[in-house]
Design an enzyme around this catalytic site. Structure first.
Site, PDB file in Angstrom:
ATOM      1  N   PHE A 142      20.281  27.172 -28.931  1.00 47.33           N
ATOM      2  CA  PHE A 142      19.786  27.835 -30.135  1.00 47.33           C
ATOM      3  C   PHE A 142      18.296  27.494 -30.291  1.00 47.33           C
ATOM      4  O   PHE A 142      17.901  26.347 -30.112  1.00 47.33           O
ATOM      5  CB  PHE A 142      20.585  27.335 -31.347  1.00 47.33           C
ATOM      6  N   ASP A 214      25.307  19.158 -30.540  1.00 46.93           N
ATOM      7  CA  ASP A 214      25.127  20.102 -31.643  1.00 46.93           C
ATOM      8  C   ASP A 214      26.458  20.826 -31.813  1.00 46.93           C
ATOM      9  O   ASP A 214      26.883  21.572 -30.921  1.00 46.93           O
ATOM     10  CB  ASP A 214      23.997  21.087 -31.322  1.00 46.93           C
ATOM     11  N   TYR A 239      27.672  25.670 -43.314  1.00 46.44           N
ATOM     12  CA  TYR A 239      27.806  27.005 -43.937  1.00 46.44           C
ATOM     13  C   TYR A 239      28.516  27.990 -43.015  1.00 46.44           C
ATOM     14  O   TYR A 239      28.813  29.096 -43.412  1.00 46.44           O
ATOM     15  CB  TYR A 239      26.436  27.561 -44.351  1.00 46.44           C
ATOM     16  N   LYS A 240      28.781  27.582 -41.771  1.00 44.48           N
ATOM     17  CA  LYS A 240      29.461  28.462 -40.816  1.00 44.48           C
ATOM     18  C   LYS A 240      30.977  28.346 -41.030  1.00 44.48           C
ATOM     19  O   LYS A 240      31.469  28.758 -42.072  1.00 44.48           O
ATOM     20  CB  LYS A 240      29.014  28.118 -39.400  1.00 44.48           C
ATOM     21  N   ARG A 386      28.343  40.263 -31.409  1.00 44.24           N
ATOM     22  CA  ARG A 386      29.089  39.004 -31.541  1.00 44.24           C
ATOM     23  C   ARG A 386      30.138  39.135 -32.641  1.00 44.24           C
ATOM     24  O   ARG A 386      29.817  39.547 -33.757  1.00 44.24           O
ATOM     25  CB  ARG A 386      28.101  37.880 -31.863  1.00 44.24           C
TER      26      ARG A 386
HETATM   27  C1  LIG Z   1      23.300  27.855 -36.796  1.00 41.73           C
HETATM   28  C2  LIG Z   1      22.680  26.880 -35.867  1.00 41.73           C
HETATM   29  C3  LIG Z   1      21.573  26.103 -36.266  1.00 41.73           C
HETATM   30  C4  LIG Z   1      20.959  26.325 -37.607  1.00 41.73           C
HETATM   31  O1  LIG Z   1      20.082  25.328 -38.021  1.00 41.73           O
HETATM   32  P1  LIG Z   1      19.575  25.317 -39.532  1.00 41.73           P
HETATM   33  O2  LIG Z   1      18.666  24.185 -39.615  1.00 41.73           O
HETATM   34  O3  LIG Z   1      20.796  25.233 -40.403  1.00 41.73           O
HETATM   35  O4  LIG Z   1      18.901  26.627 -39.798  1.00 41.73           O
HETATM   36  C5  LIG Z   1      21.091  25.153 -35.367  1.00 41.73           C
HETATM   37  N1  LIG Z   1      21.645  24.998 -34.130  1.00 41.73           N
HETATM   38  C6  LIG Z   1      22.685  25.754 -33.725  1.00 41.73           C
HETATM   39  C7  LIG Z   1      23.274  25.548 -32.372  1.00 41.73           C
HETATM   40  C8  LIG Z   1      23.223  26.725 -34.569  1.00 41.73           C
HETATM   41  O5  LIG Z   1      24.236  27.489 -34.165  1.00 41.73           O
END
Ligand SMILES: *Cc1c(COP(=O)(O)O)cnc(C)c1O
Length: 427
Positions: A142, A214, A239-240, A386
């Site tokens: 990400f 992560d 939040y996911k 997705r």
């Molecule tokens: C959703 C996601 C994030 C989001 O990071 P935020 O700091 O909450 O915006 C980071 N890493 C991964 C792998 C994600 O899927």
């Protein structure tokens, strides 16, 4: 395996769907967690396959937030830091998250964002392995993970060595004693492909490196077991799949054995051993509290706590079983009904997290046309449609319904509609 051959015509689409719909009904009726969707609020008739981006609203959260605002804040005011347990909420809620990622109590705190927590961990890990300069990381991670790693690397003079999960063992062997940290996601945010946390952690330890995971797309979807895997550090969103709400604070895990050595760069007063001594010298707390930074977003924390309360009687293994069943049926339905769109990840649900992606040169238009039919998935650049399943809210009938809607969109060329040409800010 995806069967070869032409796409079903307008007529045999529904015919191919009949056995899938029948099986979805059977699975939904036999499902041990079939009561779970009833604990969440979703608009009537919507097929929501984006709970991996923003989880649905748990039914208990509106009252919990109203209580936090009208009683705890309005009436209790500053006393609520003590009387309502606001001060300890980061650890308390951290333990509730920890239960779902195999972390025994006292190893997780909640606060800040995943981005901030990643930065904390990259630098902290480098400081725990002085003399080693290499961080091995997935170049397809990400973007925020990569952006923050790149900045941490400039700050701490590190070399980032790219390796996709399957390449990691060879890279670790090649760079051996130079490697400070292996940083990976369990579930690929695009393709849904899952890697083996325990095996890769062991490979990192073999060369004396730390492993940072992560788990943004894992918590609530997989049965990842951080303690059993021997993981060192981990972070994740709430939040996911956990339905903590938009902007809900992230969590960070530090294995108990590292808590006296971990040295995060952001040394805010909430991480101090005695914050209200108002000591000008920084003395870190001797446990996971040292990962705290400043005042946390209390309203969001309390919303998250209520959301986690929805899952009090549910285990990660149960969520994983439900997620795998849903993902398996989604893969099957997509393979049968839209064979012309290739899967981006593996077909075996055991090798997937909580989402499935298919490739299409018109992915953006496809996602918008699906939304116009009341099927919400999301677009991930450059070419992915997705579809996420939420172990909490998705039904087997929903995943077949989504695949049928996708068939109908493609058959009617709805994705080429001019109204779907403009891309919004958030995809
Ligand atoms: C959703 C996601 C994030 C989001 O990071 P935020 O700091 O909450 O915006 C980071 N890493 C991964 C792998 C994600 O899927």
């Amino acid at each position: 395996m995806r069967p070869a051959g032409p796409a079903p015509s307008d007529d045999d689409g529904p015919a191919a769907a009949a056995p899938l719909l029948a099986r979805a009904q059977e699975l939904d009726e036999a499902e041990p967690l079939r009561h779970l969707p009833g604990r969440y609020l979703l608009p009537e008739g919507l097929l929501y396959l984006d709970g991996n981006s923003l989880g649905a609203l748990p039914a208990g959260v509106p009252d919990a937030v109203a209580d936090a605002v009208r009683r705890q804040w309005e009436q209790g005011l500053v006393a609520s830091w003590n009387t309502e347990g606001w001060w300890d909420a980061p650890q308390r809620v951290g333990d509730a998250v920890g239960r779902l990622v195999g972390a025994a109590p006292g190893q997780v705190v909640v606060g800040d964002s995943t981005s901030v927590q990643l930065f904390q961990c990259y630098v902290a890990a480098a400081r725990m392995r002085p003399g080693r300069r290499v961080v091995v990381a997935d170049p397809d991670a990400f973007p925020t993970d990569l952006h923050l790693l790149s900045s941490a690397a400039r700050l701490a003079d590190l070399e980032v060595v790219p390796a996709r999960p399957h390449e990691v063992p060879a890279v670790l062997t090649a760079r051996g004693g130079e490697v400070a940290l292996l940083a990976l996601a369990e579930v690929d945010y695009r393709t849904g492909e899952r890697c083996d946390v325990a095996a890769l952690t062991a490979a990192a330890h073999e060369v004396g490196a730390l492993a940072l995971w992560d788990l943004a797309h894992s918590v609530g979807a997989t049965d990842v077991d951080l303690d059993a895997a021997g993981a060192d550090l981990a972070v994740g969103c709430t939040y996911k799949h956990l339905s903590g709400g938009p902007g809900a604070p992230a969590w960070v895990y530090v294995a108990a054995r590292h808590q006296r050595d971990v040295d995060p760069p952001l040394t805010g007063w909430h991480g101090h051993a005695d914050p209200f001594a108002m000591d000008g010298r920084y003395v870190p707390a001797d446990d996971v509290r040292r990962m705290r930074v400043g005042t946390p977003p209390v309203l969001s924390l309390l919303a998250l706590e209520a959301a986690l309360g929805t899952l009090d009687d549910v285990t990660a293994a149960q969520l994983r079983a439900r997620s795998t069943s849903l993902v398996g049926l989604l893969v099957e339905a997509l393979t049968a009904l839209v064979p012309e769109l290739p899967l981006a990840g593996p077909a075996d649900p055991a090798r997937l997290g909580g989402h499935v992606a298919v490739r299409s040169p018109d992915a953006w238009g496809v996602v918008r046309a699906l939304a116009a039919r009341g099927v919400v998935g999301d677009f991930r650049a450059p070419d992915l449609v997705r579809l996420g399943v939420a172990a909490t809210t998705t039904r087997h009938a929903d995943v077949v319904g989504a695949a049928l809607a996708l068939r109908a969109v493609l058959d009617a060329d709805e994705h080429r509609g001019a109204e779907h040409a403009v891309r919004s800010t958030v995809t």
